[in-house]
Each structure stands twice: as C-alpha cells, then as structure tokens.
Scaffold this active site. Structure first.
Site, PDB file in Angstrom:
ATOM      1  CB  SER A 173      -0.994  -0.015   1.325  1.00 36.41           C
ATOM      2  OG  SER A 173      -1.872   0.867   1.035  1.00 36.41           O
ATOM      3  CG  ASP A 269      -6.080  -1.828  -4.442  1.00 38.15           C
ATOM      4  OD1 ASP A 269      -6.475  -1.198  -3.832  1.00 38.15           O
ATOM      5  OD2 ASP A 269      -4.857  -2.193  -4.269  1.00 38.15           O
ATOM      6  CG  HIS A 336      -5.143  -2.660  -0.657  1.00 40.48           C
ATOM      7  ND1 HIS A 336      -4.678  -2.035  -1.639  1.00 40.48           N
ATOM      8  CD2 HIS A 336      -4.777  -2.056   0.504  1.00 40.48           C
ATOM      9  CE1 HIS A 336      -4.072  -0.718  -0.823  1.00 40.48           C
ATOM     10  NE2 HIS A 336      -3.957  -1.029   0.205  1.00 40.48           N
TER      11      HIS A 336
END
Length: 398
Positions: A173, A269, A336
């Site tokens: 991330s 995502d 994600h």
C-alpha cells in the site's frame, strides 16, 4: 484398526504443527539508535522502528526490506489523528509476527525464507518523503519521513546489508508506493555487484477521474506533498517536468526507474476503488455502498464502470514497460496487499495467474528463472481469487 487410528492422529498433529508454523514467529521491535540527533523521528517526535529477523544458511547475505503501509495524512487534523497511534508514534508499537513474504519457513516462502528479513514501521504519513525542519510547538508534529528512511537504511547497512549479494525492497500500500519512489535510491546504497530489485505490492495508485468526473485524489496528494515538504525528495526525473503532486503517482515515475521492478497489484484494488474511483464525496447518495462491500452486489452499470477503471489502470501501468527486468502480477481479485498474507502469497489454494502463485512468479523473476508479465482477464473471470467481502462496519473508505 489401531494403527490406522494412530496414523490419523499423527496426520492431524502434522497439520496442526504446520498451521502453527504458518502463524509466523514473533519478531521484536527495534528502535533506531540516535535517530533524534539526526531529526529522523515519527510524527510525534519518537524514534522510528523496525523488526529484524536474521538470515541463515545460504541466505545470510541476502536481504528483504519490507515497508509497512497505512495511507497518508494531508493536513494538521489528519496528522494529529495519527500522532498517538502506531502510524505516528513508536510509543504505541509492539512486537509483530512475520508471514508470507517475510516468513522464515520454506514451505510458506520458498525463495526468501532464509534471507535477512526486515519490516520497517510506518510512522510519518508521507511514504517516507517528508522533510520539514520547523516544528510547530502547538501541534508538535514532525514531518521527517525522508530522514527516517535514511536513518533506517544506515542502521541496516551497519548490521550487514552493506555486504548484500541479493536484496529486495518491498512494501504494501503506502509502503508499496515508498518502494516505487525509493527504488533507485535503495539500489544506490548497496554494492554495485549486488542483485537488487524492487517488489511494490498494492502501491500503484493511479491518477484517474472519480465517478463524478473530479480528480479528487490528485488534490489529496497535493496536500500531502505540501504539508510534508515532499517535493525535494521525490524523483527529480519527474519533478523537473511535472507538478510534484503528480510525482506521487507511480505512472509519472515508473518509466524512469532503472532498477528492476516487479509490480504486484489487483486491477480491482478495493482501496483504490473505494477511495480514488468511488470516494464518498463522489457518491453522496451512497448508491455504490453495497457494490464496494462486495463486487458481486454491483449492478451491470457499476460493473461496466469498474471495467473502465481497470482499463485506465492498465494504461497507467504501461509506463512500467515490458522488458524482462520489469515484471508484474496483476490479478482480477478484489484485494489489496497480497504479499503479506499467507493465503494470497503462497499456500494451497492461493490465487493463480498464468498458473503461478505470486511467490512463484516473484521468485522466478528475481532469480532469472523465467520472466513474468501478466495482467488478468476482467472480473469475475478468475476462479482462484480471494475476493474481499466487507461488513458494513469494516469498510475503510475515506
């Protein structure tokens, strides 16, 4: 009959032991020494931290440095919100367990299990790009992400990384974005003979219009760059041509990265869909709420728009290039961060692309066994996907 019963229980015991190993081993928190004298501190002024599990056997001179994720703060209010949490202060951090790409068990991490494995904690809110000298005594906020990155790397080099033969910078991330932005500078720290590559996970955030036609996330990144003083620490290959806020988006930086890089990302995502493509500000009637919780709930029109998002994502991703040194695993899972959990990294039943798990694809690419550059078909085409299904209470939309 008795021997069959014993065999049954032995098999169960083996399964239990394997599950316990899969849970990962606890790795202590290490505070960076003398960081305060360098001004390399978290948002609250506490020292930055990392977790280090020493390599062994043939991996003793190999290193993987994995950067923690956790979004960004773009103004005083949002940075103060992080200040007294693990995302702004090492005072709130504790020991953690290593899994997946950081696992020390060969059956769960076949190519990197015996490497020196490091997880760098994220406590600055700028993907390690900020550097503002002044500290407002009213808020006591420190914007020093770039200094943190340098201080941590300096300490790891002293612990043996200066002798690395193989090294990977990775992250999830916001940590994946850190990996992209610092990829070349990480390589520059290591011996010229070392095999150094980067593996960002869920960090390829794209600059696209949201469903209302606005570029709301571009404005958000502009505010992040402004409050953290990030411009001077972003790749000059980009800032010399574009507004620094745009240089927070990988699509404007990727073509200039010279270090081999492997992008792991979902084309759907869930964080990007919920915060960039369909932020709450662009959906005042909340008509996308059910769809964002579970893509199976999406209407045909919503699904069509999501396919459009995937097309935009692929266009932005084309900047990575398709040389053998540039790899990618872009699946169609509603996911994600897929290198940090065992079920999505490497395990029986992990999602596949071109008949490979992420771990296998990354390992083959890193060691030059075979290149890997694949983008999945449109959702919901991949039956191996681990698609995220949210409860109303846990959807982390902005």
């Amino acid at each position: 009959m008795e021997s069959a019963r014993i065999s049954h229980w032995l098999n169960l015991l083996v399964c239990v032991l394997l599950l316990l190993k899969a849970e990962g081993s606890s790795v202590p928190l290490t505070l960076v020494k003398n960081s305060e004298t360098k001004g390399a501190v978290c948002l609250d002024g506490s020292p930055p931290a990392y977790h280090f599990d020493k390599g062994f056997g043939k991996g003793i001179n190999n290193w993987i440095v994995h950067i923690e994720g956790g979004g960004w703060c773009n103004n005083v209010t949002s940075c103060l919100d992080r200040k007294n949490t693990t995302l702004g202060s090492s005072n709130h951090m504790s020991d953690i367990s290593f899994y997946a790409i950081l696992s020390n068990q060969q059956q769960f991490n076949p190519d990197f299990y015996n490497w020196n494995r490091v997880k760098v904690r994220y406590c600055d809110g700028s993907s390690f790009t900020g550097d503002v000298e002044e500290v407002d005594p009213t808020t006591n906020l420190h914007f020093r992400g770039a200094r943190i990155f340098s201080a941590v790397m300096e300490e790891l080099l002293a612990k043996g990384m200066k002798n690395a033969k193989n090294a990977i910078l990775s992250g999830c991330s916001a940590g994946g974005l850190t990996t992209i932005l610092h990829c070349d500078s990480f390589k520059a720290l290591l011996p010229s003979r070392a095999n150094v590559k980067c593996v960002p996970d869920a960090g390829y955030f794209v600059n696209v219009e949201d469903i209302s036609g606005a570029h709301s996330f571009q404005e958000f990144y502009s505010e992040v760059v402004s409050i953290h003083g990030s411009a001077k620490n972003l790749p000059t290959s980009c800032t010399s041509k574009l507004n620094p806020a745009l240089c927070f988006f990988p699509q404007y930086v990727a073509s200039h990265i010279s270090t081999p890089i492997f992008v792991v990302n979902s084309a759907y995502d869930w964080w990007q869909i919920g915060n960039i493509f369909v932020p709450s500000s662009a959906d005042p009637s909340n008509s996308w709420h059910s769809c964002k919780l579970n893509l199976s709930n999406c209407s045909p029109d919503q699904l069509s728009k999501l396919q459009g998002f995937k097309s935009e994502f692929q266009r932005a991703l084309s900047e990575v290039g398709d040389s053998p040194s540039k790899g990618m695993f872009i699946d169609s899972c509603y996911a994600h961060c897929q290198t940090e959990t065992q079920e999505t990294w490497f395990k029986s039943g992990s999602q596949l692309l071109a008949n490979k798990t992420i771990a296998k694809a990354v390992g083959d690419w890193f060691y030059g066994r075979s290149p890997f550059h694949h983008i999945d078909c449109n959702f919901p085409c991949n039956p191996t996907c681990h698609n995220r299904v949210f409860q109303v209470k846990d959807y982390p939309g902005i």
